[in-house]
Design a protein around this motif. Structure first.
Motif, PDB file in Angstrom:
ATOM      1  N   ALA A 184     -36.225  13.665 -61.321  1.00 39.07           N
ATOM      2  CA  ALA A 184     -37.471  14.154 -60.728  1.00 39.07           C
ATOM      3  C   ALA A 184     -37.288  15.532 -60.107  1.00 39.07           C
ATOM      4  CB  ALA A 184     -37.966  13.161 -59.677  1.00 39.07           C
ATOM      5  N   ARG A 185     -36.173  15.734 -59.389  1.00 40.33           N
ATOM      6  CA  ARG A 185     -35.932  17.042 -58.765  1.00 40.33           C
ATOM      7  C   ARG A 185     -35.732  18.126 -59.813  1.00 40.33           C
ATOM      8  NH1 ARG A 185     -32.766  13.843 -55.252  1.00 40.33           N
ATOM      9  NH2 ARG A 185     -30.842  14.495 -56.280  1.00 40.33           N
ATOM     10  N   LEU A 186     -35.020  17.801 -60.874  1.00 42.49           N
ATOM     11  CA  LEU A 186     -34.783  18.795 -61.927  1.00 42.49           C
ATOM     12  C   LEU A 186     -36.074  19.137 -62.664  1.00 42.49           C
ATOM     13  CD1 LEU A 186     -31.409  17.463 -63.376  1.00 42.49           C
ATOM     14  CD2 LEU A 186     -31.758  19.558 -62.041  1.00 42.49           C
ATOM     15  N   ILE A 187     -36.919  18.128 -62.893  1.00 42.86           N
ATOM     16  CA  ILE A 187     -38.195  18.382 -63.551  1.00 42.86           C
ATOM     17  C   ILE A 187     -39.078  19.272 -62.687  1.00 42.86           C
ATOM     18  CG2 ILE A 187     -40.364  17.283 -64.249  1.00 42.86           C
ATOM     19  CD1 ILE A 187     -38.667  14.929 -65.285  1.00 42.86           C
ATOM     20  N   THR A 188     -39.108  19.002 -61.386  1.00 42.31           N
ATOM     21  CA  THR A 188     -39.900  19.816 -60.464  1.00 42.31           C
ATOM     22  C   THR A 188     -39.404  21.255 -60.435  1.00 42.31           C
ATOM     23  OG1 THR A 188     -40.375  17.875 -59.095  1.00 42.31           O
ATOM     24  CG2 THR A 188     -40.696  20.028 -58.087  1.00 42.31           C
ATOM     25  N   ARG A 189     -38.099  21.428 -60.499  1.00 43.17           N
ATOM     26  CA  ARG A 189     -37.512  22.765 -60.374  1.00 43.17           C
ATOM     27  C   ARG A 189     -37.551  23.552 -61.685  1.00 43.17           C
ATOM     28  NH1 ARG A 189     -34.522  25.410 -56.702  1.00 43.17           N
ATOM     29  NH2 ARG A 189     -33.016  26.971 -57.417  1.00 43.17           N
ATOM     30  N   PHE A 190     -37.233  22.893 -62.797  1.00 41.20           N
ATOM     31  CA  PHE A 190     -37.072  23.611 -64.055  1.00 41.20           C
ATOM     32  C   PHE A 190     -38.144  23.285 -65.103  1.00 41.20           C
ATOM     33  CE2 PHE A 190     -32.748  23.180 -62.274  1.00 41.20           C
ATOM     34  CZ  PHE A 190     -32.443  24.531 -62.127  1.00 41.20           C
ATOM     35  N   GLY A 191     -38.925  22.244 -64.881  1.00 38.70           N
ATOM     36  CA  GLY A 191     -39.951  21.876 -65.851  1.00 38.70           C
ATOM     37  C   GLY A 191     -39.474  20.803 -66.812  1.00 38.70           C
ATOM     38  N   GLU A 192     -40.456  20.063 -67.363  1.00 45.02           N
ATOM     39  CA  GLU A 192     -40.105  18.935 -68.238  1.00 45.02           C
ATOM     40  C   GLU A 192     -39.383  19.379 -69.497  1.00 45.02           C
ATOM     41  OE1 GLU A 192     -43.207  19.756 -67.434  1.00 45.02           O
ATOM     42  OE2 GLU A 192     -44.338  18.051 -66.602  1.00 45.02           O
ATOM     43  N   ARG A 193     -39.820  20.492 -70.089  1.00 45.87           N
ATOM     44  CA  ARG A 193     -39.255  20.907 -71.372  1.00 45.87           C
ATOM     45  C   ARG A 193     -37.766  21.224 -71.257  1.00 45.87           C
ATOM     46  NH1 ARG A 193     -38.599  25.815 -74.141  1.00 45.87           N
ATOM     47  NH2 ARG A 193     -38.831  25.660 -76.412  1.00 45.87           N
ATOM     48  N   ALA A 194     -37.386  21.971 -70.237  1.00 45.97           N
ATOM     49  CA  ALA A 194     -35.973  22.335 -70.070  1.00 45.97           C
ATOM     50  C   ALA A 194     -35.118  21.097 -69.835  1.00 45.97           C
ATOM     51  CB  ALA A 194     -35.821  23.319 -68.903  1.00 45.97           C
ATOM     52  N   VAL A 195     -35.619  20.163 -69.031  1.00 41.63           N
ATOM     53  CA  VAL A 195     -34.864  18.937 -68.759  1.00 41.63           C
ATOM     54  C   VAL A 195     -34.755  18.085 -70.017  1.00 41.63           C
ATOM     55  CG1 VAL A 195     -34.849  16.803 -67.403  1.00 41.63           C
ATOM     56  CG2 VAL A 195     -35.473  18.967 -66.317  1.00 41.63           C
ATOM     57  N   LEU A 196     -35.846  18.005 -70.781  1.00 38.86           N
ATOM     58  CA  LEU A 196     -35.821  17.240 -72.027  1.00 38.86           C
ATOM     59  C   LEU A 196     -34.802  17.819 -73.008  1.00 38.86           C
ATOM     60  CD1 LEU A 196     -36.896  15.166 -74.067  1.00 38.86           C
ATOM     61  CD2 LEU A 196     -38.722  16.790 -74.621  1.00 38.86           C
ATOM     62  N   LEU A 197     -34.805  19.122 -73.191  1.00 37.80           N
ATOM     63  CA  LEU A 197     -33.877  19.749 -74.130  1.00 37.80           C
ATOM     64  C   LEU A 197     -32.426  19.542 -73.701  1.00 37.80           C
ATOM     65  CD1 LEU A 197     -35.724  23.102 -74.914  1.00 37.80           C
ATOM     66  CD2 LEU A 197     -35.683  21.007 -76.267  1.00 37.80           C
ATOM     67  N   THR A 198     -32.183  19.594 -72.393  1.00 32.78           N
ATOM     68  CA  THR A 198     -30.832  19.337 -71.891  1.00 32.78           C
ATOM     69  C   THR A 198     -30.412  17.900 -72.188  1.00 32.78           C
ATOM     70  OG1 THR A 198     -31.135  20.959 -70.118  1.00 32.78           O
ATOM     71  CG2 THR A 198     -29.357  19.356 -69.850  1.00 32.78           C
ATOM     72  N   GLY A 199     -31.311  16.960 -71.917  1.00 29.25           N
ATOM     73  CA  GLY A 199     -31.001  15.557 -72.172  1.00 29.25           C
ATOM     74  C   GLY A 199     -30.748  15.285 -73.640  1.00 29.25           C
ATOM     75  N   LEU A 200     -31.573  15.851 -74.518  1.00 28.61           N
ATOM     76  CA  LEU A 200     -31.388  15.644 -75.954  1.00 28.61           C
ATOM     77  C   LEU A 200     -30.081  16.263 -76.447  1.00 28.61           C
ATOM     78  CD1 LEU A 200     -35.012  16.272 -77.312  1.00 28.61           C
ATOM     79  CD2 LEU A 200     -33.763  14.105 -77.285  1.00 28.61           C
ATOM     80  N   THR A 201     -29.698  17.385 -75.864  1.00 30.29           N
ATOM     81  CA  THR A 201     -28.425  18.007 -76.238  1.00 30.29           C
ATOM     82  C   THR A 201     -27.253  17.097 -75.879  1.00 30.29           C
ATOM     83  OG1 THR A 201     -29.367  20.223 -75.929  1.00 30.29           O
ATOM     84  CG2 THR A 201     -26.966  20.038 -75.919  1.00 30.29           C
TER      85      THR A 201
END
Length: 364
Positions: free
Chosen positions: A209-226
């Protein structure tokens, strides 16, 4: 039914972006916690009593869930059956999916180019095409096609379909690998898989939740998929006789990427639906999750079994043949995750309303 509406209830109760991100992260954590408890306790029940108890134990769990839901969930009223129900649409989509999956799991017996496989495949496509036609003409369609006009909804569901299809091979095939090639029992297998579930739960609850708030859903999603691509990529190198600490534990810890990817993907998928379509978007999101699981198991286990049979016929040991089959399935799963990563990068965007504060400030 419960899966289809749970996320819709969540996003209508929590409308502020930061609160919604936190709620979705907790929602993802409970799934990971349930998975970890299920794997360990399922193994214990199987070893101590019998495998039948993994089903019996759901009776008291279900009763407790019903009692809690009756007290905690908000009271609301839907349209009811008088507004109509798309029974034909439900039949067409269910029959189409079941026929397609059945065709896949029987490929090993009949062959990919056989009349049996091609005939059932054609029937499945016809049924699914009929479902789409029905949704355009039905007075109360099961899935109004307008929901797919949203780039976020359509993209998130496609990414989830690919991601879940790939990752279910991790859950199923790693467990088989541990038992059939490494000699683990049911309890030991559950404990061996536990670090993955704990890592996913810790990340989804503690950081997502903190990472999504700070960096946005797309950046967090791409990191997770990587990270998840790395998980299955490493599994393509599994040896027939592995060291858990060297060959498997790092993979389990990298699975934390799912704790990043799922909350971010859920937030993106639900952001494209208005409040009136929240239940519809929730149902679609969970449906693609279930379809991804079913297709992933059907396709990847079929590929693994065919490769194992070929290696066994070539004179390889049982452990080597099985491991070779699992490696092929993990390689295909890696390809699915690469495709999911490419689609997410090209299609999905963080919405302005839910963009990180730094981006909003720069835009201003």
């Amino acid at each position: 039914m419960s899966s289809a509406v749970s996320l819709g209830i969540l996003v209508t109760l929590f409308t502020e972006p930061r609160e919604r991100a936190r709620a979705i992260a907790v929602f993802s954590f409970t799934g990971a916690a349930g998975a970890s408890l299920g794997q360990v306790l399922g193994g214990l029940l199987t070893d101590a009593l019998s495998w039948n108890w993994i089903f019996f134990v759901n009776l008291p769990i279900g009763a407790a869930a019903i009692a809690l839901a009756a007290r905690a969930l908000p009271a609301d009223r839907g349209l009811g059956l008088r507004a109509g129900a798309d029974a034909l649409g439900a039949f067409l989509v269910t029959a189409g999916l079941m026929t397609g999956i059945y065709a896949v799991v029987r490929i090993e017996e009949y062959g990919a180019g056989s009349a049996h496989t091609l005939g059932l495949g054609a029937l499945a496509l016809a049924l699914l095409a009929g479902f789409l036609v029905r949704q355009r003409t039905a007075a109360t369609p099961l899935m109004p096609l307008r929901i797919l006009r949203s780039r976020a909804v359509a993209g998130a569901n496609l990414v989830q379909l690919l991601m879940v299809a790939a990752l279910f091979s991790f859950q199923v095939l790693v467990a088989l690998y541990l038992q059939k090639t490494q000699g683990y029992g049911a309890t030991a297998t559950g404990l061996a898989m536990l670090p993955a579930a704990l890592a996913i739960g810790a990340v989804s609850l503690g950081a997502a939740a903190r990472l999504i708030t700070r960096f946005g859903e797309r950046a967090v999603l791409l990191t997770g998929l990587t990270l998840l691509t790395g998980v299955l990529g490493l599994l393509t190198r599994l040896p027939a006789h592995a060291s858990y600490a060297v060959d498997l534990l790092p993979v389990m810890l990298l699975a934390a990427g799912f704790g990043l990817a799922l909350p971010a993907l859920t937030a993106l998928g639900m952001s494209g639906a208005d409040e009136a379509d929240a239940g519809l978007a929730s149902g679609l999101f969970h449906t693609t999750q279930q379809i991804g699981m079913a297709l992933g198991v059907a396709v990847l286990t079929t590929l693994a079994a065919a490769r194992t049979e070929a290696l066994d016929a070539a004179g390889r040991s049982t452990a080597e043949a099985l491991t070779g089959g699992y490696r092929l399935a993990f390689a295909v799963g890696t390809g699915l995750l690469v495709a999911a990563l490419a689609i997410a990068a090209a299609v999905l965007r963080t919405t302005q309303a839910e963009a990180p504060k730094s981006e909003v400030a720069i835009a201003a």
